[in-house]
Scaffold this motif. Structure first.
Motif, short mmCIF file in Angstrom:
data_model
loop_
_atom_site.label_atom_id
_atom_site.label_comp_id
_atom_site.label_asym_id
_atom_site.label_seq_id
_atom_site.Cartn_x
_atom_site.Cartn_y
_atom_site.Cartn_z
N CYS A 61 0.82 -1.21 0.00
CA CYS A 61 0.00 0.00 0.00
C CYS A 61 0.86 1.26 0.00
CB CYS A 61 -0.95 0.00 1.19
SG CYS A 61 -2.29 -1.20 1.04
N SER A 62 1.90 1.29 0.79
CA SER A 62 2.75 2.48 0.83
C SER A 62 3.49 2.66 -0.49
CB SER A 62 3.72 2.43 2.00
OG SER A 62 4.62 1.37 1.87
N ARG A 63 3.97 1.56 -1.06
CA ARG A 63 4.69 1.63 -2.34
C ARG A 63 3.75 2.11 -3.46
NH1 ARG A 63 6.33 -3.22 -2.27
NH2 ARG A 63 4.84 -4.14 -3.67
N MET A 64 2.58 1.52 -3.56
CA MET A 64 1.66 1.88 -4.64
C MET A 64 1.07 3.27 -4.46
SD MET A 64 1.60 -0.34 -7.00
CE MET A 64 0.10 -0.29 -7.90
N SER A 65 0.83 3.69 -3.24
CA SER A 65 0.31 5.04 -3.01
C SER A 65 1.34 6.07 -3.46
CB SER A 65 -0.03 5.24 -1.53
OG SER A 65 -1.06 4.36 -1.16
N GLY A 66 2.60 5.82 -3.18
CA GLY A 66 3.66 6.71 -3.63
C GLY A 66 3.77 6.74 -5.15
N MET A 67 3.60 5.57 -5.78
CA MET A 67 3.64 5.50 -7.24
C MET A 67 2.47 6.27 -7.84
SD MET A 67 4.76 1.55 -7.84
CE MET A 67 4.64 1.61 -9.61
N LYS A 68 1.30 6.16 -7.20
CA LYS A 68 0.13 6.86 -7.71
C LYS A 68 0.36 8.37 -7.68
CE LYS A 68 -4.81 7.47 -6.99
NZ LYS A 68 -5.98 7.07 -6.23
N LYS A 69 0.93 8.87 -6.60
CA LYS A 69 1.18 10.31 -6.49
C LYS A 69 2.22 10.78 -7.50
CE LYS A 69 0.16 10.55 -1.58
NZ LYS A 69 0.75 10.64 -0.25
N GLU A 74 -3.33 13.39 -13.49
CA GLU A 74 -4.50 13.70 -12.69
C GLU A 74 -5.71 12.90 -13.17
OE1 GLU A 74 -7.12 17.65 -11.67
OE2 GLU A 74 -4.98 17.89 -12.02
N LYS A 75 -5.82 12.74 -14.48
CA LYS A 75 -6.93 11.98 -15.06
C LYS A 75 -6.88 10.51 -14.62
CE LYS A 75 -8.86 10.61 -19.49
NZ LYS A 75 -8.66 10.58 -20.93
N THR A 76 -5.70 9.91 -14.69
CA THR A 76 -5.54 8.50 -14.29
C THR A 76 -5.78 8.32 -12.80
OG1 THR A 76 -3.92 8.19 -16.04
CG2 THR A 76 -3.97 6.54 -14.33
N ALA A 77 -5.32 9.25 -12.00
CA ALA A 77 -5.49 9.15 -10.55
C ALA A 77 -6.96 9.14 -10.15
CB ALA A 77 -4.76 10.29 -9.86
N LYS A 78 -7.79 9.82 -10.93
CA LYS A 78 -9.23 9.90 -10.60
C LYS A 78 -10.05 8.82 -11.29
CE LYS A 78 -9.25 14.82 -9.67
NZ LYS A 78 -9.77 16.14 -10.05
N ASP A 79 -9.49 8.13 -12.25
CA ASP A 79 -10.21 7.12 -13.01
C ASP A 79 -10.36 5.84 -12.18
OD1 ASP A 79 -11.33 5.45 -14.90
OD2 ASP A 79 -9.50 5.21 -16.07
N PRO A 80 -11.61 5.44 -11.85
CA PRO A 80 -11.79 4.22 -11.03
C PRO A 80 -11.38 2.94 -11.74
CG PRO A 80 -13.91 5.08 -11.74
CD PRO A 80 -12.87 6.07 -12.18
N ASN A 81 -11.28 2.97 -13.07
CA ASN A 81 -10.91 1.77 -13.81
C ASN A 81 -9.44 1.72 -14.18
OD1 ASN A 81 -13.47 0.54 -13.84
ND2 ASN A 81 -14.11 1.92 -15.45
N SER A 82 -8.63 2.64 -13.66
CA SER A 82 -7.20 2.58 -13.95
C SER A 82 -6.60 1.40 -13.19
CB SER A 82 -6.50 3.88 -13.55
OG SER A 82 -6.46 4.02 -12.16
#
Length: 93
Positions: A61-69, A74-82
């Protein structure tokens, strides 16, 4: 000889389209072909039962949350199907 030339983890039958990632058949196929050791995601309930699973989940979770940021638009971060959002949901992050 198998009917397909590609392995299950590369085809639709080895993937979990709705939730993202590989299903059990896909993980088994990948592990057999590559010698890997893919394991299924760990949810909050499973993590509560085992400290080893809990640390694996926390690390993911910590690794993926950092990757997301850092790595997503911005579009991908908000897309529920990414792919990244599907993974974070599956792991209850």
């Amino acid at each position: 000889m198998t009917k397909y030339k590609t392995k299950a983890w590369q085809r639709k039958e080895g993937k979990n389209e709705k939730e993202g990632g590989l299903n059990a058949k896909g993980r088994a196929s990948y592990n057999k072909e590559t010698g890997g050791n893919l394991k299924p995601p760990v949810s909050k309930e499973q993590a509560a039962k085992s400290p080893k699973s809990a640390s694996r989940r926390e690390s993911f979770c910590s690794r993926m949350s950092g990757m997301k940021k850092k790595l997503t638009s911005e579009k991908t971060a908000k897309d529920p199907n990414s792919r990244i959002n599907k993974a974070l949901r599956k792991w209850d992050c």
